[in-house]
Design a protein around this motif. Structure first.
Motif, PDB file in Angstrom:
ATOM      1  N   PRO A 169     119.630  40.966 -33.241  1.00 15.13           N
ATOM      2  CA  PRO A 169     120.706  39.566 -33.543  1.00 15.13           C
ATOM      3  C   PRO A 169     121.167  39.980 -31.500  1.00 15.13           C
ATOM      4  O   PRO A 169     121.759  38.751 -31.676  1.00 15.13           O
ATOM      5  CB  PRO A 169     120.652  40.356 -34.474  1.00 15.13           C
ATOM      6  N   MET A 170     121.230  41.233 -31.048  1.00 19.84           N
ATOM      7  CA  MET A 170     122.010  40.760 -30.633  1.00 19.84           C
ATOM      8  C   MET A 170     121.851  40.047 -28.929  1.00 19.84           C
ATOM      9  O   MET A 170     122.177  39.049 -28.262  1.00 19.84           O
ATOM     10  CB  MET A 170     122.843  42.198 -29.894  1.00 19.84           C
ATOM     11  N   VAL A 171     120.491  40.023 -29.225  1.00 22.18           N
ATOM     12  CA  VAL A 171     119.255  39.485 -27.684  1.00 22.18           C
ATOM     13  C   VAL A 171     120.015  37.717 -27.792  1.00 22.18           C
ATOM     14  O   VAL A 171     119.754  37.224 -27.225  1.00 22.18           O
ATOM     15  CB  VAL A 171     118.803  39.834 -28.142  1.00 22.18           C
ATOM     16  N   ALA A 172     119.703  37.946 -29.575  1.00 24.08           N
ATOM     17  CA  ALA A 172     118.849  36.849 -30.058  1.00 24.08           C
ATOM     18  C   ALA A 172     120.511  35.849 -29.645  1.00 24.08           C
ATOM     19  O   ALA A 172     120.275  34.814 -29.394  1.00 24.08           O
ATOM     20  CB  ALA A 172     118.420  36.753 -31.765  1.00 24.08           C
ATOM     21  N   SER A 173     121.305  36.483 -30.066  1.00 24.82           N
ATOM     22  CA  SER A 173     123.384  36.043 -30.399  1.00 24.82           C
ATOM     23  C   SER A 173     123.354  34.699 -28.550  1.00 24.82           C
ATOM     24  O   SER A 173     123.695  33.969 -28.375  1.00 24.82           O
ATOM     25  CB  SER A 173     124.119  36.543 -30.997  1.00 24.82           C
ATOM     26  N   MET A 174     122.669  36.526 -27.944  1.00 28.77           N
ATOM     27  CA  MET A 174     123.404  36.015 -26.517  1.00 28.77           C
ATOM     28  C   MET A 174     122.668  35.111 -25.913  1.00 28.77           C
ATOM     29  O   MET A 174     123.100  33.599 -25.643  1.00 28.77           O
ATOM     30  CB  MET A 174     123.447  37.345 -25.678  1.00 28.77           C
ATOM     31  N   ALA A 175     121.444  35.153 -26.465  1.00 29.73           N
ATOM     32  CA  ALA A 175     120.077  33.935 -25.463  1.00 29.73           C
ATOM     33  C   ALA A 175     120.948  32.400 -26.596  1.00 29.73           C
ATOM     34  O   ALA A 175     120.642  32.085 -25.530  1.00 29.73           O
ATOM     35  CB  ALA A 175     118.817  34.228 -26.268  1.00 29.73           C
ATOM     36  N   ALA A 176     120.933  32.218 -27.721  1.00 35.80           N
ATOM     37  CA  ALA A 176     121.221  31.244 -27.979  1.00 35.80           C
ATOM     38  C   ALA A 176     122.884  30.602 -27.538  1.00 35.80           C
ATOM     39  O   ALA A 176     122.433  29.565 -28.021  1.00 35.80           O
ATOM     40  CB  ALA A 176     121.424  31.491 -30.154  1.00 35.80           C
ATOM     41  N   GLY A 177     123.797  31.279 -27.225  1.00 39.21           N
ATOM     42  CA  GLY A 177     124.409  31.134 -26.980  1.00 39.21           C
ATOM     43  C   GLY A 177     124.724  30.107 -25.354  1.00 39.21           C
ATOM     44  O   GLY A 177     125.421  28.787 -24.912  1.00 39.21           O
ATOM     45  N   LEU A 178     123.739  31.350 -24.856  1.00 37.20           N
ATOM     46  CA  LEU A 178     124.146  30.400 -23.007  1.00 37.20           C
ATOM     47  C   LEU A 178     122.682  29.329 -23.882  1.00 37.20           C
ATOM     48  O   LEU A 178     122.806  27.770 -22.030  1.00 37.20           O
ATOM     49  CB  LEU A 178     123.082  31.651 -22.604  1.00 37.20           C
ATOM     50  N   VAL A 179     121.877  29.131 -24.051  1.00 36.07           N
ATOM     51  CA  VAL A 179     121.741  27.959 -24.638  1.00 36.07           C
ATOM     52  C   VAL A 179     122.201  26.977 -24.736  1.00 36.07           C
ATOM     53  O   VAL A 179     122.500  25.348 -24.451  1.00 36.07           O
ATOM     54  CB  VAL A 179     120.300  27.973 -25.808  1.00 36.07           C
ATOM     55  N   TRP A 180     123.266  27.377 -25.524  1.00 40.97           N
ATOM     56  CA  TRP A 180     124.520  26.112 -26.065  1.00 40.97           C
ATOM     57  C   TRP A 180     125.116  25.674 -24.896  1.00 40.97           C
ATOM     58  O   TRP A 180     125.433  24.536 -24.653  1.00 40.97           O
ATOM     59  CB  TRP A 180     124.687  26.677 -27.143  1.00 40.97           C
ATOM     60  N   SER A 181     125.616  26.420 -24.145  1.00 38.06           N
ATOM     61  CA  SER A 181     125.801  26.756 -23.632  1.00 38.06           C
ATOM     62  C   SER A 181     125.724  25.737 -22.014  1.00 38.06           C
ATOM     63  O   SER A 181     126.218  24.502 -21.535  1.00 38.06           O
ATOM     64  CB  SER A 181     126.897  27.728 -22.289  1.00 38.06           C
ATOM     65  N   ALA A 182     124.584  25.541 -22.010  1.00 35.95           N
ATOM     66  CA  ALA A 182     123.930  25.122 -21.241  1.00 35.95           C
ATOM     67  C   ALA A 182     123.550  23.631 -21.286  1.00 35.95           C
ATOM     68  O   ALA A 182     122.622  22.580 -20.607  1.00 35.95           O
ATOM     69  CB  ALA A 182     121.960  25.385 -20.520  1.00 35.95           C
ATOM     70  N   THR A 183     123.433  22.915 -23.218  1.00 36.94           N
ATOM     71  CA  THR A 183     123.492  22.089 -23.346  1.00 36.94           C
ATOM     72  C   THR A 183     125.107  20.990 -22.799  1.00 36.94           C
ATOM     73  O   THR A 183     124.693  19.655 -22.899  1.00 36.94           O
ATOM     74  CB  THR A 183     123.457  21.244 -24.578  1.00 36.94           C
TER      75      THR A 183
END
Length: 308
Positions: A169-183
């Motif tokens: 979940p730490m990897v998934a949450s960081m990845a999800a945050g970066l994806v959202w930031s890129a939008t």
């Protein structure tokens, strides 16, 4: 030095409370397991998502900082590996000892403590350390132990490693945050408020869980565990300091965060991996206990020297 010690004392005091609650039976192992799951899957994940959603990939992966931390880790990894091989330990035990010497409790202790003490600007570098630990060195451990056990490099390894990362979940949450930031879209106020509220539980929850989990660790294999604790608390931050300050000349603030993260005690997930592979369990358990106790003194010293 005294001022820094007093700043870090509340964090270690909560760890001590957790340990005391576990020791007297007020917080049994089952409760510790569920609290750890809550922190791991919800509170800490919300905190990391909130941080990452405000950053870009370039904010986290600063080349000099990444290179400095990787070099510092690899030097100590090689030393710990060599010491184990000189003692004629199997390669599986040697890599587990090397893992113990470099993987600090960045998730449960580093993220809440360093960000609160050093400020939100420390979050990107702390996340960088977490990413390198989880992706580079956890994958390396899995590859070496699996190959040693099977006598070859299995074609299933990429799938095993990939699924392990996706399920973390730490990897998934960081990845999800970066994806959202890129939008380019900011978090909606209700979402931001929810992640802030849930993330606020990460600090006390994680620290209490660390303490309570220590009651399950034994102080066996003290000689090797003492050496691994010394490697983690002293040699690791020294190696990262040399790499960050003198070799790669990283940004001074980022260098201080890297060195502080390297000074953290051995992470609990190393014990989980040791149990999973049934390799050097007693040594890892003892190293976690010893390094966590000693870090009450060593972490403030490092913070005072490199983040003043």
């Amino acid at each position: 030095m005294l001022a820094v010690f007093l700043q870090t004392l509340p964090f270690f005091a909560i760890i001590g409370l957790g340990y005391g609650a576990g020791k007297i039976g007020m917080f049994p192992p089952e409760a510790t397991a569920w609290l750890t799951k809550f922190v791991f899957y919800f509170a800490l994940s919300a905190l990391l998502f909130g941080f990452a959603a405000q950053m870009s990939l370039a904010d986290i992966f600063e080349p000099r900082s990444a290179a400095a931390y990787l070099l510092g880790c690899m030097v100590i990894y090689a030393i710990a590996l060599g010491v184990a091989m000189l003692r004629r330990r199997p390669i599986t035990e040697a890599v587990m000892e090397a893992q113990t010497a470099i993987i600090g409790n960045t998730g449960f202790l580093g993220v809440p403590m360093l960000v609160l003490l050093l400020g939100p600007e420390a979050a990107a570098t702390v996340i960088l350390v977490l990413v390198i630990d989880l992706i580079v060195f956890s994958s390396l451990l899995t590859i070496v132990i699996t190959a040693a056990n099977e006598g070859r490099l299995s074609p299933k390894l990429p799938r095993i490693i990939g699924l392990g990362l996706i399920k973390n979940p730490m990897v998934a949450s960081m990845a999800a945050g970066l994806v959202w930031s890129a939008t380019g879209l900011g978090l909606a106020e209700p979402v931001r408020a929810t992640t802030d509220l849930l993330g606020a539980a990460a600090t006390p929850g994680a620290l209490f869980a660390i303490g309570a989990s220590l009651t399950a660790n034994s102080a066996e294999r003290l000689t090797v565990a003492g050496w691994l604790s010394f490697a983690k608390l002293v040699l690791h931050p020294v190696a990262v300091a040399i790499a960050a300050i003198w070799i790669f000349r990283a940004d001074p603030f980022a260098a201080g965060v890297l060195i502080s993260a390297a000074a953290l005690p051995v992470a609990g997930n190393v014990y989980i991996l040791a149990q999973h592979f049934n390799v050097a369990v007693a040594r890892v358990s003892a190293a976690i206990l010893i390094s966590t106790v000693l870090s009450v003194i060593t972490v403030p010293i490092v913070l005072a020297q490199f983040t003043g």
